[in-house]
Write an enzyme that holds these catalytic residues in place. Structure first.
Site, PDB file in Angstrom:
ATOM      1  N   ARG A  76      -0.671   3.075   9.609  1.00 19.27           N
ATOM      2  CA  ARG A  76       0.143   3.059   8.399  1.00 19.27           C
ATOM      3  C   ARG A  76       0.604   1.639   8.088  1.00 19.27           C
ATOM      4  O   ARG A  76       1.006   0.886   8.987  1.00 19.27           O
ATOM      5  CB  ARG A  76       1.370   3.952   8.571  1.00 19.27           C
ATOM      6  CG  ARG A  76       1.030   5.420   8.762  1.00 19.27           C
ATOM      7  CD  ARG A  76       0.457   6.005   7.497  1.00 19.27           C
ATOM      8  NE  ARG A  76       0.148   7.416   7.679  1.00 19.27           N
ATOM      9  CZ  ARG A  76      -0.410   8.184   6.767  1.00 19.27           C
ATOM     10  NH1 ARG A  76      -0.749   7.670   5.612  1.00 19.27           N
ATOM     11  NH2 ARG A  76      -0.652   9.448   6.997  1.00 19.27           N
ATOM     12  N   GLU A 108       1.166   4.910  -2.102  1.00 19.19           N
ATOM     13  CA  GLU A 108      -0.176   5.464  -2.318  1.00 19.19           C
ATOM     14  C   GLU A 108      -0.127   6.580  -3.350  1.00 19.19           C
ATOM     15  O   GLU A 108       0.728   7.464  -3.240  1.00 19.19           O
ATOM     16  CB  GLU A 108      -0.758   5.969  -0.997  1.00 19.19           C
ATOM     17  CG  GLU A 108      -1.011   4.848  -0.004  1.00 19.19           C
ATOM     18  CD  GLU A 108      -1.706   5.321   1.270  1.00 19.19           C
ATOM     19  OE1 GLU A 108      -2.035   6.514   1.381  1.00 19.19           O
ATOM     20  OE2 GLU A 108      -1.936   4.485   2.154  1.00 19.19           O
ATOM     21  N   HIS A 161      -7.211   3.743   1.909  1.00 20.15           N
ATOM     22  CA  HIS A 161      -6.946   4.776   2.930  1.00 20.15           C
ATOM     23  C   HIS A 161      -8.188   5.640   3.143  1.00 20.15           C
ATOM     24  O   HIS A 161      -8.120   6.878   3.121  1.00 20.15           O
ATOM     25  CB  HIS A 161      -5.751   5.641   2.519  1.00 20.15           C
ATOM     26  CG  HIS A 161      -5.019   6.212   3.698  1.00 20.15           C
ATOM     27  ND1 HIS A 161      -3.670   6.444   3.693  1.00 20.15           N
ATOM     28  CD2 HIS A 161      -5.462   6.577   4.931  1.00 20.15           C
ATOM     29  CE1 HIS A 161      -3.313   6.954   4.861  1.00 20.15           C
ATOM     30  NE2 HIS A 161      -4.378   7.034   5.632  1.00 20.15           N
TER      31      HIS A 161
END
Length: 322
Positions: A234, A263, A288
């Protein structure tokens, strides 16, 4: 038998996957990647299972506005996508697909390391904008790789880089990794030593209250000026303000991330942290997607189905997190 309904955002199930669940009484509803909270709540009204494969989250409002029994995060890092306090309070079970994508993430981390060190993205974009710029880079062979979080993914990265590039391996971990130390000579050190001694730092620690902002200004400012920071965990493990400052001041050469502090990522104009405005030879980002190989998706699909079948049979998903 009454069918339970499962909404799968950005559904990656094959038709055989969908049929296997239909046979046990679950109807899969395919949802879009990012439908927004209001639409998501509307779609979930008839569902007891929510499989999070897209950008939408199981927020407190979503959980309290629906009759969900089971939330499945498609991947490992569910923390930013599920309001665990709201889920626990309402008795909604939460599970994920742990380690299904570990080697895929490791490969992506290696790709980011190579991109950052050899400046592939930056040079590609330079040529395509009619700038024939040659730049000095450096070799990975014999250099030092520091791994923050020597779990399954960190171990895979260390194995690849030690064998392929003869890199020396330093690591930070809660436990001694005796097997890794024997296999490729990894050395356990403290975080300050790792940050100041490594030519490449790979952040792979799990997200938790203890690891958020674990790499801040002190750590970043101690790095070698030519060093590279790669994060396939993360983004929040690295303090964004400190990272921007360190990159602006050339305390390290480049950072490469597979996630962001918001995000989907904001536009450059709305980016609070200013990292998205940096050139490609300073900050590289992928959306991601480190987990997203064909093989990893097949593994995750199988684990999602196992979770659902276990929930139906035992009222407990196989890979329960809370």
């Amino acid at each position: 038998m009454e069918m339970k309904k499962a909404l799968f955002t950005e559904c990656l199930f094959s038709e055989s996957d969908i049929e296997s669940l239909r046979r046990v009484g679950v109807e899969v509803i395919k949802g879009s990647s990012s439908m927004g909270e209001d639409k998501l709540i509307e779609e979930l009204q008839s569902c007891s299972i929510f499989i999070i494969g897209g950008a939408d989250k199981a927020s407190e409002r979503v959980i309290n506005s629906t009759n969900l029994e089971l939330i499945i995060f498609y991947g490992t890092g569910y923390e930013n996508y599920v309001d665990m306090e709201a889920a626990n309070k309402k008795g909604v079970l939460v599970c994920n697909t742990p380690k299904a994508n570990a080697y895929t993430v490791a490969e992506h981390a290696v790709a980011l390391i190579l991109d950052a060190v050899k400046q592939i993205t930056h040079l590609n974009n330079s040529v395509k904008t009619e700038q024939w710029q040659r730049r000095d880079t450096w070799n990975l062979e014999g250099k030092t790789l520091g791994i923050v979080g020597m779990g399954t993914i960190g171990g895979y990265i260390a194995g690849i880089m030690s064998r392929a590039f003869k890199m020396k391996i330093l690591y930070v971990s809660r436990e001694n990794k005796v097997d890794y130390e024997k296999e490729f000579g990894a050395t356990k050190v403290d975080l300050p030593t790792l940050m100041s001694s490594s030519d490449v730092v790979s952040v792979n620690a799990s997200y938790s209250d203890q690891t958020v902002n674990m790499i801040g200004e002190k750590e970043l400012f101690s790095m070698k000026p030519e060093s590279v920071l790669v994060c396939t965990s993360r983004a929040e493990l690295v303090n964004p303000e400190a990272l921007k400052k360190a990159l602006d001041m050339n305390k390290l050469s480049v950072a490469a991330f597979d996630s962001y502090y918001q995000e989907p990522a904001p536009t450059k104009e709305n980016d609070t942290w200013g990292l998205l405005s940096l050139p490609d030879n300073k900050f590289i980002i992928t959306p991601h997607t480190a987990y997203g190989s064909k093989e990893a998706k097949e593994n995750m699909n199988s684990m999602v189905i196992e979770n659902i079948k276990s929930f139906l049979e035992k009222n407990q998903p196989k890979y329960k997190v809370a």
